[in-house]
Design a protein around this motif. Structure first.
Motif, PDB file in Angstrom:
ATOM      1  N   ARG A   1       0.814  -1.222   0.000  1.00  0.00           N
ATOM      2  CA  ARG A   1       0.000   0.000   0.000  1.00  0.00           C
ATOM      3  C   ARG A   1       0.845   1.269   0.000  1.00  0.00           C
ATOM      4  NH1 ARG A   1      -4.034   0.313   3.026  1.00  0.00           N
ATOM      5  NH2 ARG A   1      -4.258  -1.845   3.753  1.00  0.00           N
ATOM      6  N   GLU A   2       2.115   1.174   0.417  1.00  0.00           N
ATOM      7  CA  GLU A   2       2.994   2.335   0.438  1.00  0.00           C
ATOM      8  C   GLU A   2       3.741   2.523  -0.881  1.00  0.00           C
ATOM      9  OE1 GLU A   2       2.814   4.305   2.948  1.00  0.00           O
ATOM     10  OE2 GLU A   2       1.494   2.934   4.029  1.00  0.00           O
ATOM     11  N   GLY A   3       3.533   1.621  -1.836  1.00  0.00           N
ATOM     12  CA  GLY A   3       4.214   1.722  -3.114  1.00  0.00           C
ATOM     13  C   GLY A   3       5.552   1.013  -3.163  1.00  0.00           C
ATOM     14  N   GLU A   4       5.873   0.263  -2.111  1.00  0.00           N
ATOM     15  CA  GLU A   4       7.133  -0.478  -2.079  1.00  0.00           C
ATOM     16  C   GLU A   4       6.964  -1.827  -2.764  1.00  0.00           C
ATOM     17  OE1 GLU A   4      10.157   0.387  -0.968  1.00  0.00           O
ATOM     18  OE2 GLU A   4       9.421   2.405  -0.501  1.00  0.00           O
ATOM     19  N   THR A   5       7.906  -2.162  -3.635  1.00  0.00           N
ATOM     20  CA  THR A   5       7.851  -3.450  -4.330  1.00  0.00           C
ATOM     21  C   THR A   5       8.302  -4.564  -3.398  1.00  0.00           C
ATOM     22  OG1 THR A   5       8.192  -2.490  -6.527  1.00  0.00           O
ATOM     23  CG2 THR A   5       8.818  -4.801  -6.238  1.00  0.00           C
TER      24      THR A   5
ATOM     25  N   ALA B   1       5.854   0.310 -10.547  1.00  0.00           N
ATOM     26  CA  ALA B   1       4.985  -0.240  -9.509  1.00  0.00           C
ATOM     27  C   ALA B   1       4.564   0.837  -8.517  1.00  0.00           C
ATOM     28  CB  ALA B   1       5.696  -1.384  -8.790  1.00  0.00           C
ATOM     29  N   ALA B   2       5.518   1.668  -8.087  1.00  0.00           N
ATOM     30  CA  ALA B   2       5.208   2.732  -7.125  1.00  0.00           C
ATOM     31  C   ALA B   2       4.235   3.754  -7.713  1.00  0.00           C
ATOM     32  CB  ALA B   2       6.502   3.425  -6.695  1.00  0.00           C
ATOM     33  N   GLU B   3       4.468   4.153  -8.964  1.00  0.00           N
ATOM     34  CA  GLU B   3       3.613   5.162  -9.590  1.00  0.00           C
ATOM     35  C   GLU B   3       2.204   4.636  -9.822  1.00  0.00           C
ATOM     36  OE1 GLU B   3       5.762   6.332 -13.074  1.00  0.00           O
ATOM     37  OE2 GLU B   3       7.020   7.762 -11.967  1.00  0.00           O
TER      38      GLU B   3
ATOM     39  N   ALA C   1      -4.586   4.170  -5.861  1.00  0.00           N
ATOM     40  CA  ALA C   1      -5.047   4.812  -4.629  1.00  0.00           C
ATOM     41  C   ALA C   1      -5.838   6.078  -4.941  1.00  0.00           C
ATOM     42  CB  ALA C   1      -3.850   5.143  -3.737  1.00  0.00           C
ATOM     43  N   PHE C   2      -5.380   6.858  -5.923  1.00  0.00           N
ATOM     44  CA  PHE C   2      -6.051   8.098  -6.296  1.00  0.00           C
ATOM     45  C   PHE C   2      -7.467   7.820  -6.789  1.00  0.00           C
ATOM     46  CE2 PHE C   2      -7.167  11.291  -9.486  1.00  0.00           C
ATOM     47  CZ  PHE C   2      -6.987  12.461  -8.770  1.00  0.00           C
ATOM     48  N   THR C   3      -7.620   6.819  -7.662  1.00  0.00           N
ATOM     49  CA  THR C   3      -8.941   6.534  -8.224  1.00  0.00           C
ATOM     50  C   THR C   3      -9.876   5.895  -7.203  1.00  0.00           C
ATOM     51  OG1 THR C   3      -8.128   4.405  -9.076  1.00  0.00           O
ATOM     52  CG2 THR C   3      -8.097   6.273 -10.576  1.00  0.00           C
TER      53      THR C   3
ATOM     54  N   GLY D   1      -4.434  -3.789   0.789  1.00  0.00           N
ATOM     55  CA  GLY D   1      -3.710  -2.684   0.168  1.00  0.00           C
ATOM     56  C   GLY D   1      -2.634  -3.087  -0.818  1.00  0.00           C
ATOM     57  N   TYR D   2      -2.441  -4.359  -1.058  1.00  0.00           N
ATOM     58  CA  TYR D   2      -1.451  -4.813  -2.026  1.00  0.00           C
ATOM     59  C   TYR D   2      -2.017  -4.707  -3.447  1.00  0.00           C
ATOM     60  CZ  TYR D   2       1.388  -6.723   1.766  1.00  0.00           C
ATOM     61  OH  TYR D   2       2.169  -6.868   2.891  1.00  0.00           O
ATOM     62  N   ALA D   3      -1.120  -4.771  -4.413  1.00  0.00           N
ATOM     63  CA  ALA D   3      -1.540  -4.730  -5.816  1.00  0.00           C
ATOM     64  C   ALA D   3      -0.517  -5.440  -6.689  1.00  0.00           C
ATOM     65  CB  ALA D   3      -1.712  -3.284  -6.291  1.00  0.00           C
ATOM     66  N   ILE D   4      -0.981  -5.905  -7.831  1.00  0.00           N
ATOM     67  CA  ILE D   4      -0.110  -6.445  -8.873  1.00  0.00           C
ATOM     68  C   ILE D   4       0.014  -5.385  -9.953  1.00  0.00           C
ATOM     69  CG2 ILE D   4       0.182  -8.217 -10.646  1.00  0.00           C
ATOM     70  CD1 ILE D   4      -1.642 -10.028  -8.945  1.00  0.00           C
ATOM     71  N   VAL D   5       1.225  -5.111 -10.365  1.00  0.00           N
ATOM     72  CA  VAL D   5       1.479  -4.173 -11.461  1.00  0.00           C
ATOM     73  C   VAL D   5       2.168  -4.931 -12.588  1.00  0.00           C
ATOM     74  CG1 VAL D   5       2.767  -2.137 -12.197  1.00  0.00           C
ATOM     75  CG2 VAL D   5       1.590  -2.133  -9.983  1.00  0.00           C
TER      76      VAL D   5
END
Length: 214
Positions: free
Chosen positions: A39-43, A59-61, A67-69, A100-104
């Motif tokens: 969730r903090e943008g750390e890979t 990944a961070a961007e 999060a913005f959307t 809060g995790y995500a796959i990029v």
């Protein structure tokens, strides 16, 4: 080298179980790279054929974009869980997971195509490995990539599936005609000698996925 003869990148951290899952996702989607980001943008970990620095920056961007959307105070899109972005040079996808995790993913140029089955499998495996709260997807289907031996008389028809270290013969019961089949995909309803019935789909990249074997 990976299973398709492409050289992997020089890593800047030790490989973990996450990297193997992400590598299979790259193969299944023909993606240049994939990362698990918090969730903090750390890979957390990554896989692919571009530099670790480039993967981490993307990944961070893209985690920030997700999060913005999701911020209902900024945009009225509180339920957004997946975003795909296409630019003149690259295409990307970001998919939200639990906690809060995500796959990029960095995709092939000008492409929005993703294997929904490869993504479902990767999501399930990453959430299990990391102890992430599960996100319910696709009606509870559990597609997993499998090795399939095709019939000598028809290279598109399954003859056996590799299960627990050996080939298990399958009987084709008919065609799988669910609405989730995309163009150029071919699906079958099949049965093992044990009587277990399951679905098999061959995707355009040549990978087979099964639902109902686990």
């Amino acid at each position: 080298m990976n299973a398709r003869g492409r050289a992997a990148i020089d890593r800047d951290q030790d490989a973990s179980p996450f990297s193997a899952i992400l590598w299979r996702l790259c193969e299944g989607c023909s993606a240049h790279a994939a990362a698990l980001v918090d969730r903090e943008g750390e890979t957390v970990d990554y896989a692919g054929r571009i530099s670790p620095y480039e993967i981490r920056v993307a990944a961070a961007e893209l985690r920030l974009v997700l999060a913005f959307t999701r911020d209902a105070q900024v945009l009225d899109f509180p339920r957004v869980n997946e975003i795909r972005i296409r630019t003149g040079r690259r295409s990307y996808a970001v998919v939200g997971l639990g906690d809060g995790y995500a796959i990029v993913l960095e995709l092939v140029r000008h492409s929005f195509a993703l294997s929904s089955r490869a993504l479902l499998q990767a999501t399930r495996e990453l959430e299990s490995e990391a102890g992430i709260e599960s996100v319910l997807r696709a009606g509870g289907t559990r597609w997993s990539r499998v090795e399939v031996r095709v019939a000598p008389s028809d290279a598109r028809r399954p003859d056996a599936v590799w299960i627990d270290g050996s080939w298990q013969a399958v009987t084709v019961l008919g065609r799988y005609r669910s609405g989730d089949l995309a163009r150029r995909e071919r699906g079958y309803l099949a049965r093992l000698s044990t009587g277990a019935e399951f679905s098999l789909v061959r995707e355009p990249l040549g990978f087979w996925f099964a639902d109902g074997l686990s």
